[in-house]
Design an enzyme around this catalytic site. Sequence first.
Site, PDB file in Angstrom:
ATOM      1  N   ASN A  88       1.009  -1.900   5.094  1.00 45.65           N
ATOM      2  CA  ASN A  88       0.214  -0.674   5.080  1.00 45.65           C
ATOM      3  C   ASN A  88      -1.003  -0.785   4.166  1.00 45.65           C
ATOM      4  OD1 ASN A  88      -0.124   2.264   5.745  1.00 45.65           O
ATOM      5  ND2 ASN A  88       0.153   2.452   3.530  1.00 45.65           N
ATOM      6  N   TYR A 110     -14.396  -1.606   9.891  1.00 47.67           N
ATOM      7  CA  TYR A 110     -13.053  -1.046   9.768  1.00 47.67           C
ATOM      8  C   TYR A 110     -12.375  -1.011  11.137  1.00 47.67           C
ATOM      9  CZ  TYR A 110      -9.244   2.227   9.297  1.00 47.67           C
ATOM     10  OH  TYR A 110      -7.999   2.809   9.357  1.00 47.67           O
ATOM     11  N   SER A 150       1.849   3.191  -2.904  1.00 50.16           N
ATOM     12  CA  SER A 150       1.836   4.030  -4.106  1.00 50.16           C
ATOM     13  C   SER A 150       1.275   5.423  -3.830  1.00 50.16           C
ATOM     14  CB  SER A 150       1.016   3.355  -5.217  1.00 50.16           C
ATOM     15  OG  SER A 150      -0.321   3.156  -4.807  1.00 50.16           O
ATOM     16  N   GLY A 193       0.818  -1.206   0.000  1.00 50.42           N
ATOM     17  CA  GLY A 193       0.000   0.000   0.000  1.00 50.42           C
ATOM     18  C   GLY A 193       0.850   1.254   0.000  1.00 50.42           C
TER      19      GLY A 193
END
Length: 254
Positions: free
Chosen positions: A91, A159, A16, A14
């Site tokens: 991440n 979440y 980018s 994760g």
Amino acid sequence: MYSDLKNKQMLITGSSSGIGLETAKLAAKFGANIGIHGLEDEPAGLLKELTDLGAGKVQYYKANLKNVSECKTLVESFASDFGGVDVLINNAGGLGGRAPIGEMTEEFYAHVTDLNCKSMIFVTNFAIPFLKKSTYGGSVVSTGSNAGRSGGGPGASLYGATKAFVADAQRTFVKELTADGIRFNIVAPGFIDTSFHADKSAELINKIASNIPMKRPAKPSEVAPSFLFFASNAASGYLTGALLDVNGGMEFTP
């Protein structure tokens, strides 16, 4: 302080954009060899930017980490390309959407839990054999959240629960793998100025910020040093099973 990261093989999922990208940029300044991961094609100019910042070897990997087979391919490709894994930063993940209880579907449940739990579990799972072989002692740093203890906002119960899962699972990894020289730690961001909050109105963002003692969201670049702190044996070699809140004093319910 993080000079021992020079030439270490660091895979950041994760990465980018957002916090992951800022962590990669900071690691590059200390000469780490970095695997960048994203769900989409490689952003133009990203690898050159990291190389110009001082990174050793840099490679981009595209993978959907909701799929176990792609978790395996990512880790094994990185280890093959870089000669091993010294640091894994988990991440990848995200909100995944909002669904209040009473309106939740099985598909939504699978989407959010796969995004945040399955990805962390299986990337870590496939990295363990390589981390055990690290000359320096392996380090795994995963992204938690303030919501892991306070619960998510409206519609984001899953979440919050997945981030609590991440923290609790890694406490067990500590019991299983400390003898193998691998450390596991969590960085738990609070309210960070990233696309994560794109679904919020400016009014709501200001309201949330007003309840934080520092009165503002953090920049992703303000979170990145915490990941490198845990990645560095020189900085945190006797820390494992720790959770570091990076939240500007944001309160949470115990």
